[in-house]
Scaffold this motif. Sequence first.
Motif, mmCIF file in Angstrom:
data_model
loop_
_atom_site.group_PDB
_atom_site.id
_atom_site.type_symbol
_atom_site.label_atom_id
_atom_site.label_comp_id
_atom_site.label_asym_id
_atom_site.label_seq_id
_atom_site.Cartn_x
_atom_site.Cartn_y
_atom_site.Cartn_z
ATOM 1 N N ARG A 146 22.127 43.975 -28.862
ATOM 2 C CA ARG A 146 21.543 44.684 -30.333
ATOM 3 C C ARG A 146 20.985 43.649 -30.909
ATOM 4 N NH1 ARG A 146 27.072 48.416 -31.890
ATOM 5 N NH2 ARG A 146 26.695 50.031 -30.154
ATOM 6 N N TYR A 147 21.175 41.857 -30.338
ATOM 7 C CA TYR A 147 21.187 41.268 -31.417
ATOM 8 C C TYR A 147 19.706 41.013 -31.526
ATOM 9 C CZ TYR A 147 21.508 36.297 -33.033
ATOM 10 O OH TYR A 147 21.207 35.719 -34.244
ATOM 11 N N LYS A 148 18.896 40.835 -32.355
ATOM 12 C CA LYS A 148 17.326 39.602 -32.644
ATOM 13 C C LYS A 148 17.484 38.795 -33.772
ATOM 14 C CE LYS A 148 16.864 43.911 -30.832
ATOM 15 N NZ LYS A 148 15.663 43.890 -29.407
ATOM 16 N N PRO A 149 17.730 37.477 -33.040
ATOM 17 C CA PRO A 149 18.091 36.610 -33.795
ATOM 18 C C PRO A 149 16.580 35.945 -34.436
ATOM 19 C CG PRO A 149 17.702 35.898 -31.101
ATOM 20 C CD PRO A 149 17.623 37.420 -31.762
ATOM 21 N N ARG A 150 16.983 34.660 -35.616
ATOM 22 C CA ARG A 150 16.032 34.789 -36.527
ATOM 23 C C ARG A 150 15.420 33.267 -36.947
ATOM 24 N NH1 ARG A 150 17.351 38.433 -42.067
ATOM 25 N NH2 ARG A 150 19.623 37.876 -40.971
ATOM 26 N N GLY B 212 26.825 30.308 -26.972
ATOM 27 C CA GLY B 212 25.994 29.931 -27.545
ATOM 28 C C GLY B 212 25.148 30.454 -28.539
ATOM 29 N N ILE B 213 24.455 32.567 -28.112
ATOM 30 C CA ILE B 213 23.984 33.222 -29.048
ATOM 31 C C ILE B 213 25.380 33.365 -30.085
ATOM 32 C CG2 ILE B 213 23.439 35.076 -28.859
ATOM 33 C CD1 ILE B 213 22.764 35.412 -26.290
ATOM 34 N N THR B 214 26.307 33.445 -29.596
ATOM 35 C CA THR B 214 26.729 34.233 -31.203
ATOM 36 C C THR B 214 27.031 32.421 -31.900
ATOM 37 O OG1 THR B 214 28.428 35.535 -29.850
ATOM 38 C CG2 THR B 214 29.072 34.941 -31.907
ATOM 39 N N ALA B 215 27.468 31.673 -31.244
ATOM 40 C CA ALA B 215 27.193 30.083 -31.871
ATOM 41 C C ALA B 215 25.305 30.472 -33.037
ATOM 42 C CB ALA B 215 27.539 28.429 -31.398
ATOM 43 N N TYR B 216 24.807 30.242 -32.357
ATOM 44 C CA TYR B 216 23.153 30.519 -33.281
ATOM 45 C C TYR B 216 23.385 31.096 -34.258
ATOM 46 C CZ TYR B 216 18.303 30.890 -33.968
ATOM 47 O OH TYR B 216 16.801 31.263 -34.009
ATOM 48 N N GLU B 217 24.607 32.768 -34.593
ATOM 49 C CA GLU B 217 24.392 33.722 -35.280
ATOM 50 C C GLU B 217 25.463 33.055 -36.948
ATOM 51 O OE1 GLU B 217 24.029 36.701 -38.499
ATOM 52 O OE2 GLU B 217 22.282 36.100 -36.677
ATOM 53 N N VAL B 218 26.363 32.368 -35.706
ATOM 54 C CA VAL B 218 27.553 31.253 -36.599
ATOM 55 C C VAL B 218 25.871 30.561 -37.461
ATOM 56 C CG1 VAL B 218 29.202 29.522 -36.950
ATOM 57 C CG2 VAL B 218 29.660 32.174 -35.841
ATOM 58 N N ALA B 219 25.447 29.137 -36.843
ATOM 59 C CA ALA B 219 25.181 28.392 -37.535
ATOM 60 C C ALA B 219 23.773 29.254 -38.545
ATOM 61 C CB ALA B 219 23.769 27.408 -36.565
ATOM 62 N N ARG B 220 23.240 30.077 -37.726
ATOM 63 C CA ARG B 220 22.417 30.917 -39.473
ATOM 64 C C ARG B 220 23.444 31.653 -40.453
ATOM 65 N NH1 ARG B 220 20.559 35.474 -41.824
ATOM 66 N NH2 ARG B 220 22.365 36.705 -41.006
ATOM 67 N N GLN B 221 24.276 32.200 -40.519
ATOM 68 C CA GLN B 221 25.206 32.435 -41.620
ATOM 69 C C GLN B 221 25.641 31.396 -42.225
ATOM 70 O OE1 GLN B 221 28.203 35.249 -40.809
ATOM 71 N NE2 GLN B 221 26.818 36.306 -39.577
ATOM 72 N N ASP C 286 31.321 44.640 -31.549
ATOM 73 C CA ASP C 286 30.250 44.705 -30.821
ATOM 74 C C ASP C 286 29.084 44.797 -31.310
ATOM 75 O OD1 ASP C 286 30.237 47.000 -32.568
ATOM 76 O OD2 ASP C 286 30.732 48.056 -30.622
ATOM 77 N N GLU C 287 29.016 43.916 -32.457
ATOM 78 C CA GLU C 287 28.008 43.849 -32.865
ATOM 79 C C GLU C 287 27.930 42.108 -33.217
ATOM 80 O OE1 GLU C 287 25.236 44.806 -34.292
ATOM 81 O OE2 GLU C 287 25.523 47.591 -33.518
ATOM 82 N N VAL C 288 27.392 41.108 -33.223
ATOM 83 C CA VAL C 288 27.139 39.711 -32.890
ATOM 84 C C VAL C 288 27.231 38.703 -34.550
ATOM 85 C CG1 VAL C 288 25.496 37.456 -32.932
ATOM 86 C CG2 VAL C 288 26.024 39.400 -30.992
ATOM 87 N N PRO C 289 26.160 39.774 -35.481
ATOM 88 C CA PRO C 289 26.816 39.286 -36.692
ATOM 89 C C PRO C 289 27.871 39.466 -37.039
ATOM 90 C CG PRO C 289 24.637 40.677 -36.606
ATOM 91 C CD PRO C 289 25.570 40.940 -35.415
ATOM 92 N N ALA C 290 28.163 40.424 -37.159
ATOM 93 C CA ALA C 290 29.862 41.089 -37.068
ATOM 94 C C ALA C 290 31.127 39.901 -36.872
ATOM 95 C CB ALA C 290 30.577 41.880 -37.149
ATOM 96 N N MET C 291 30.696 39.515 -35.569
ATOM 97 C CA MET C 291 31.540 38.668 -35.128
ATOM 98 C C MET C 291 31.171 37.250 -35.481
ATOM 99 S SD MET C 291 29.872 39.214 -30.859
ATOM 100 C CE MET C 291 30.931 38.238 -30.328
ATOM 101 N N ALA C 292 30.267 36.924 -35.891
ATOM 102 C CA ALA C 292 29.743 35.591 -36.716
ATOM 103 C C ALA C 292 30.624 35.805 -37.708
ATOM 104 C CB ALA C 292 28.227 35.277 -36.479
ATOM 105 N N MET D 220 13.665 27.426 -23.725
ATOM 106 C CA MET D 220 11.701 26.455 -24.484
ATOM 107 C C MET D 220 11.838 28.510 -25.277
ATOM 108 S SD MET D 220 10.159 24.530 -23.813
ATOM 109 C CE MET D 220 12.340 23.693 -23.290
ATOM 110 N N TYR D 221 12.632 29.141 -25.125
ATOM 111 C CA TYR D 221 13.321 30.762 -25.539
ATOM 112 C C TYR D 221 13.616 30.042 -27.306
ATOM 113 C CZ TYR D 221 14.792 34.292 -27.980
ATOM 114 O OH TYR D 221 15.054 35.479 -29.215
ATOM 115 N N TRP D 222 14.698 29.077 -27.178
ATOM 116 C CA TRP D 222 15.138 28.663 -28.614
ATOM 117 C C TRP D 222 14.520 27.688 -29.430
ATOM 118 C CZ3 TRP D 222 18.933 31.824 -29.888
ATOM 119 C CH2 TRP D 222 19.733 32.890 -28.957
ATOM 120 N N LEU D 223 13.861 27.281 -28.739
ATOM 121 C CA LEU D 223 12.700 25.550 -28.833
ATOM 122 C C LEU D 223 12.096 26.549 -30.458
ATOM 123 C CD1 LEU D 223 11.332 23.355 -29.431
ATOM 124 C CD2 LEU D 223 10.150 23.720 -27.291
ATOM 125 N N ASP D 224 11.007 27.518 -29.898
ATOM 126 C CA ASP D 224 10.368 28.547 -30.165
ATOM 127 C C ASP D 224 10.701 29.102 -31.679
ATOM 128 O OD1 ASP D 224 8.243 28.156 -28.864
ATOM 129 O OD2 ASP D 224 8.722 29.665 -27.809
#
Length: 242
Positions: A167-171, A85-94, A54-60, A195-199
């Motif tokens: 709980r997730y705060k994307p960077r 797509g949200i979890t994939a964003y964190e996968v890409a970040r890691q 139940d934590e996106v970073p742990a899932m990623a 547009m949110y993801w673009l920013d």
Amino acid sequence: MRPGRPGTRPIFLVQPIGGTVYTYLPLARHLDAGGAAIFGVRASGTDPGEPVLDEVPAMAERYVADILREQPEGPYTVGGHSAGGITAYEVARQLEARGQAVKLLILDAPSMPAVYDDVIETIDDFLRSHEAFASCESTSYQSFVAALETDPALRQIVLATCLAEQRYKPRPISAEVVYFAASEQRDARDTHAGMYWLDLVEGEFSLYRTPGDHFTMMDDPWVETLARLIDRHLARDLPRRA
């Protein structure tokens, strides 16, 4: 989900809200992607005895480990639909934090402000948050809703994923991001989520609009256009024939 030709770069598609990857089967059938293999990355908890995360970073982190076993070195192509797509964003970040180049395909993921607006503690809360899709033509979505009534493991994964998102705060990331927006936006609160993801993206960002709504875009016949758009974009990276 599909074997690939030797020497091609795989595509990894991260599980959406239900934890499984069946929603990607129509897309996998229509994608050419230069003959690349297509892998679905399922949620922990879909097999008995696995923890439900139940934590996106742990899932990623778990998904990155799965991806590295199949493809030890980049560049990587990672994608996900909706919550995926949200979890994939964190996968890409890691992966990026490991010094790897990443192309990220976000398939109509919501903006995080819209996610934070929904307080989801029960399955009834979840269904109320999706009332705009009650008449959706997507057979896969209707089957998913029906399964929620009878499958306690599915309900557990759905609620854990909702909690993880809230709980997730994307960077910010520097990866190349390609966002595919459904033409029919049923949620009037979040009609410009791209547009949110673009920013957040400091690298190259592309936006495509594809037929269907948030769910039908992944089903036949609408998914054929989505596949063509992905193929068109990925073709830029393929070696040209003499």
